[in-house]
Design a protein around this motif. Structure first.
Motif, mmCIF file in Angstrom:
data_model
loop_
_atom_site.group_PDB
_atom_site.id
_atom_site.type_symbol
_atom_site.label_atom_id
_atom_site.label_comp_id
_atom_site.label_asym_id
_atom_site.label_seq_id
_atom_site.Cartn_x
_atom_site.Cartn_y
_atom_site.Cartn_z
ATOM 1 N N LYS A 18 0.847 -1.114 -0.143
ATOM 2 C CA LYS A 18 -0.021 0.094 -0.146
ATOM 3 C C LYS A 18 1.157 1.386 0.048
ATOM 4 C CE LYS A 18 -3.739 -2.383 2.708
ATOM 5 N NZ LYS A 18 -4.954 -2.080 3.796
ATOM 6 N N ARG A 19 0.427 2.323 -0.827
ATOM 7 C CA ARG A 19 1.336 3.367 -0.988
ATOM 8 C C ARG A 19 0.597 4.613 -0.732
ATOM 9 N NH1 ARG A 19 4.441 0.348 -0.212
ATOM 10 N NH2 ARG A 19 6.461 -0.424 -1.311
ATOM 11 N N LEU A 81 -1.308 -1.783 8.089
ATOM 12 C CA LEU A 81 -1.225 -1.857 9.326
ATOM 13 C C LEU A 81 -0.082 -1.892 10.064
ATOM 14 C CD1 LEU A 81 -3.453 -1.644 11.802
ATOM 15 C CD2 LEU A 81 -3.712 -4.292 11.443
ATOM 16 N N ILE A 82 0.704 -2.832 9.720
ATOM 17 C CA ILE A 82 1.904 -3.011 10.300
ATOM 18 C C ILE A 82 2.705 -1.859 10.049
ATOM 19 C CG2 ILE A 82 3.872 -4.387 10.275
ATOM 20 C CD1 ILE A 82 2.132 -6.846 9.826
ATOM 21 N N GLY A 83 3.366 -1.270 11.095
ATOM 22 C CA GLY A 83 4.299 -0.089 11.073
ATOM 23 C C GLY A 83 3.418 1.382 10.974
ATOM 24 N N THR A 84 2.209 0.982 11.164
ATOM 25 C CA THR A 84 1.284 2.323 11.428
ATOM 26 C C THR A 84 1.078 2.657 12.946
ATOM 27 O OG1 THR A 84 0.210 2.070 9.447
ATOM 28 C CG2 THR A 84 -1.010 3.227 11.053
ATOM 29 N N VAL A 85 1.607 3.698 13.417
ATOM 30 C CA VAL A 85 1.626 3.988 15.131
ATOM 31 C C VAL A 85 0.607 4.828 15.586
ATOM 32 C CG1 VAL A 85 3.359 5.041 16.698
ATOM 33 C CG2 VAL A 85 4.113 3.950 14.625
ATOM 34 N N PRO A 116 4.543 16.107 11.218
ATOM 35 C CA PRO A 116 5.858 16.275 11.208
ATOM 36 C C PRO A 116 6.700 15.319 10.681
ATOM 37 C CG PRO A 116 5.078 17.486 12.999
ATOM 38 C CD PRO A 116 3.976 16.778 12.319
ATOM 39 N N LYS A 117 6.260 13.998 11.065
ATOM 40 C CA LYS A 117 6.974 12.792 10.536
ATOM 41 C C LYS A 117 6.369 11.665 9.461
ATOM 42 C CE LYS A 117 9.206 12.799 15.050
ATOM 43 N NZ LYS A 117 9.640 11.887 16.400
ATOM 44 N N GLY A 118 5.419 12.599 9.027
ATOM 45 C CA GLY A 118 4.712 11.679 7.734
ATOM 46 C C GLY A 118 3.280 12.157 7.623
ATOM 47 N N THR A 119 2.288 11.275 7.703
ATOM 48 C CA THR A 119 1.028 11.454 7.652
ATOM 49 C C THR A 119 0.115 10.900 8.597
ATOM 50 O OG1 THR A 119 1.055 11.344 4.971
ATOM 51 C CG2 THR A 119 -1.044 11.230 5.841
ATOM 52 N N GLN A 120 -0.882 11.595 9.030
ATOM 53 C CA GLN A 120 -1.771 11.073 10.114
ATOM 54 C C GLN A 120 -3.085 10.983 9.843
ATOM 55 O OE1 GLN A 120 -1.313 13.189 13.810
ATOM 56 N NE2 GLN A 120 -1.518 15.296 12.612
ATOM 57 N N PHE A 121 -4.190 10.246 10.590
ATOM 58 C CA PHE A 121 -5.502 9.976 10.390
ATOM 59 C C PHE A 121 -6.074 9.543 11.642
ATOM 60 C CE2 PHE A 121 -3.595 5.914 9.149
ATOM 61 C CZ PHE A 121 -4.375 5.016 9.841
ATOM 62 N N ASP A 122 -7.333 9.837 11.633
ATOM 63 C CA ASP A 122 -8.283 9.315 12.656
ATOM 64 C C ASP A 122 -9.193 8.227 12.496
ATOM 65 O OD1 ASP A 122 -7.203 11.742 14.139
ATOM 66 O OD2 ASP A 122 -8.804 12.898 13.421
ATOM 67 N N ARG A 143 1.410 7.357 9.816
ATOM 68 C CA ARG A 143 2.223 6.412 8.943
ATOM 69 C C ARG A 143 3.555 7.304 8.592
ATOM 70 N NH1 ARG A 143 3.046 1.489 8.194
ATOM 71 N NH2 ARG A 143 4.497 1.231 6.382
ATOM 72 N N ARG A 144 4.684 6.844 9.048
ATOM 73 C CA ARG A 144 5.720 7.585 9.049
ATOM 74 C C ARG A 144 6.131 7.667 7.286
ATOM 75 N NH1 ARG A 144 8.301 8.296 13.850
ATOM 76 N NH2 ARG A 144 7.670 6.919 15.390
#
Length: 267
Positions: A18-19, A81-85, A116-122, A143-144
């Motif tokens: 996924k990209r 999902l894996i690696g998403t913090v 600041p370190k990538g992309t975020q979502f709720d 997601r970094r």
């Protein structure tokens, strides 16, 4: 029926291609969800809550979490999902939910934005009783990747008490939450993902902090936290709470490294 997390975690292993892209608008629902009293008692024990006929505010996150994972492992979800913090969590409890009540759950994703370190979502979870929303949770994930720039670190207050966090708390919380991410379960598995030892679940840390406020909050309140640094297991953490402002958090015992910062207040 709640989605099976075991199968969803296996499905997550296929999502590394996924990209990015837009969040799906799909909503997942469960209707008439009841609470298993034995499971609730186990959850309360692991997180430090007293036994009660009302649900801790963090408990419905556990109930809704499989729907979040189901959505985040769908083929059209833009990030693996894996690696998403999980970097933040906000809960609004409009009123206490009784053990005997049945709730309707709805989960969806929204608010894709730069970090600041990538992309975020709720991921938004809402629980309703008889058509009225009684609880709402917002889990913010990162997601970094290429980000929007630097951020200013928050000041770290000195802790007022120390908590010993046992080495098996990751496995114990996994057993009651279903969140069996290997970084929480065993040091060897955690090292694969860059951690020296297994780390505590962020939502266990939040629940343990909220348990420290038990009996001091009204029926309706909001509790918002940011997960800063991982708590290595086993370990000793410092806890601070300001009754005047509602601010609280976890640090190292010297008050120099923030693990969690939060604020709680009545509605």
């Amino acid at each position: 029926m709640s989605p099976g997390l075991g199968g969803l975690y296996l499905k997550a292993l296929t999502g590394f291609t996924k990209r990015g892209g837009e969040l799906p608008t799909r909503v997942y629902e469960r209707v008439g969800v009841g609470v298993d009293a034995e499971h609730l008692a186990s959850y309360n024990q692991v997180c430090g809550f007293r036994l009660s006929d009302e649900l801790p505010a963090t408990y419905l996150h556990v109930v809704a979490f499989p729907l979040q994972v189901k959505l985040m492992t769908d083929a059209d979800f833009p990030f693996p999902l894996i690696g998403t913090v999980h970097v933040a969590n906000r809960i609004v409890q409009h009123r206490p939910v009784g053990v005997g009540e049945r709730v309707d759950l709805r989960v969806h994703g929204e608010n894709l934005r730069p970090h600041p370190k990538g992309t975020q979502f709720d991921m938004i979870s809402a629980a309703s009783v008889d058509g009225a929303v009684v609880w709402r949770g917002t889990s913010t994930y990162l997601r970094r990747g290429p980000g929007s720039g630097g951020s200013v670190p928050d000041p770290v207050p000195m802790p007022t008490s120390r908590w010993h966090v046992p080495g098996d708390i990751g496995r114990r919380y996994a057993a009651v939450s279903g969140d069996r991410n290997p970084i929480h379960l065993h040091p060897l598995a955690a090292r694969v993902f860059g951690f020296r030892r297994a780390i505590a679940h962020g939502m266990w840390s939040k629940a343990r902090c909220l348990a420290a406020f038990e009996g001091r909050l009204g029926g309706g309140f909001e509790v918002d936290v940011r997960f800063k640094l991982p708590v290595l297991l086993p370990g000793v953490v410092g806890f601070y709470a300001d009754q005047g402002t509602g601010r609280f958090g976890l640090t190292d015992v010297g008050g120099t490294r923030p693990y969690l910062s939060g604020v709680v207040g009545s509605l």
